[in-house]
Design an enzyme around this catalytic site. Structure first.
Site, PDB file in Angstrom:
ATOM      1  N   CYS A 116       0.824  -1.214   0.000  1.00  0.00           N
ATOM      2  CA  CYS A 116       0.000   0.000   0.000  1.00  0.00           C
ATOM      3  C   CYS A 116       0.862   1.270   0.000  1.00  0.00           C
ATOM      4  O   CYS A 116       1.494   1.557  -1.006  1.00  0.00           O
ATOM      5  CB  CYS A 116      -0.969  -0.066   1.166  1.00  0.00           C
ATOM      6  SG  CYS A 116      -2.448   0.901   0.866  1.00  0.00           S
ATOM      7  N   GLU A 122      -0.837  -8.636   5.364  1.00  0.00           N
ATOM      8  CA  GLU A 122      -0.529  -8.849   6.785  1.00  0.00           C
ATOM      9  C   GLU A 122      -1.783  -8.806   7.660  1.00  0.00           C
ATOM     10  O   GLU A 122      -1.725  -9.154   8.838  1.00  0.00           O
ATOM     11  CB  GLU A 122       0.503  -7.804   7.259  1.00  0.00           C
ATOM     12  CG  GLU A 122      -0.021  -6.394   7.514  1.00  0.00           C
ATOM     13  CD  GLU A 122      -0.266  -5.549   6.256  1.00  0.00           C
ATOM     14  OE1 GLU A 122      -0.215  -6.104   5.146  1.00  0.00           O
ATOM     15  OE2 GLU A 122      -0.530  -4.339   6.409  1.00  0.00           O
ATOM     16  N   HIS A 143      -3.425  -5.387   1.865  1.00  0.00           N
ATOM     17  CA  HIS A 143      -2.682  -5.636   3.110  1.00  0.00           C
ATOM     18  C   HIS A 143      -2.660  -7.131   3.449  1.00  0.00           C
ATOM     19  O   HIS A 143      -3.491  -7.582   4.252  1.00  0.00           O
ATOM     20  CB  HIS A 143      -3.325  -4.853   4.261  1.00  0.00           C
ATOM     21  CG  HIS A 143      -3.110  -3.386   4.155  1.00  0.00           C
ATOM     22  ND1 HIS A 143      -2.026  -2.751   4.707  1.00  0.00           N
ATOM     23  CD2 HIS A 143      -3.827  -2.431   3.522  1.00  0.00           C
ATOM     24  CE1 HIS A 143      -2.089  -1.456   4.435  1.00  0.00           C
ATOM     25  NE2 HIS A 143      -3.171  -1.236   3.716  1.00  0.00           N
TER      26      HIS A 143
END
Ligand code: GLN
Length: 192
Positions: free
Chosen positions: A79, A168, A166
């Site tokens: 991002c 994660e 994302h």
């Protein structure tokens, strides 16, 4: 076990650190040029790319980051991290490092879609987007690894992998695993 640095100036570094540790890697929070020494890989997390740019200069990290990327070690940018790395940034435009041959438009998914979850066109890969950029141009050297509604969302050029989403923040470990491999194998996700 590899030792992976996560740029920790601002934004979403903590979730990346947690994910890497679950994969069995050692992690280092990178706030100084010295912290990059001896690392096997690096993550540029999400956050606010304009703030990242200011802090990179305030902490004198620019040339060390440049050399790290040029060294060929694996780098994952998510991002805002990918916005920093792009060749060209619009909407609004701002300077960037040009580590990957893409052009991005910031905050490109509109107000109602500020943050949303989805699944990649290729299936299975869960996606979380937070005020995400859209990749609007992809150079010849860039491989598109995943798309959403035809837009590239996961791209790679040599040692540099970038995601507009994302990884994660989902429980799917494949992006981190693909970029950095597995560590010493602690707490690996049980087979489904
Ligand atoms: N909108 C942010 C920017 O333009 C990026 C958002 C994110 O990293 N989740 O820098």
């Amino acid at each position: 076990m590899a030792c992976i640095g996560v740029m920790s100036l601002q934004g979403g570094f903590a979730a990346h650190i947690a994910r890497l540790q679950e994969l069995g890697h050692r992690t280092v929070q990178v706030r100084t040029a010295e912290a990059l020494n001896g690392l096997d890989g690096l993550i540029l997390p999400g956050g606010e790319s304009t703030t990242h740019l200011k802090l990179i200069d305030r902490y004198h990290l620019r040339s060390s980051l440049e050399s790290f990327v040029a060294s060929g070690r694996p780098v994952l940018a998510t991002c805002a991290g990918l916005i920093l790395a792009a060749r060209q940034v619009t909407a609004p435009s701002q300077p960037s490092f040009g580590w990957i041959d893409i052009a991005v438009a910031r905050n490109a998914y509109g107000r109602q879609l500020d943050s949303f979850e989805s699944v990649a066109d290729e299936g299975e890969l869960p996606l979380v987007f937070i005020r995400a950029p859209r990749i609007v141009e992809v150079g010849k050297q860039v491989e598109v690894l995943a798309t959403l509604n035809g837009d590239p969302i996961l791209v790679r050029q040599d040692n540099f992998t970038g995601a507009t989403f994302h990884p994660e923040l989902t429980d799917d470990w494949r992006v981190h695993r693909q970029v950095f491999g597995e560590g010493c194998g602690v707490e690996l996700k049980p087979a489904a």
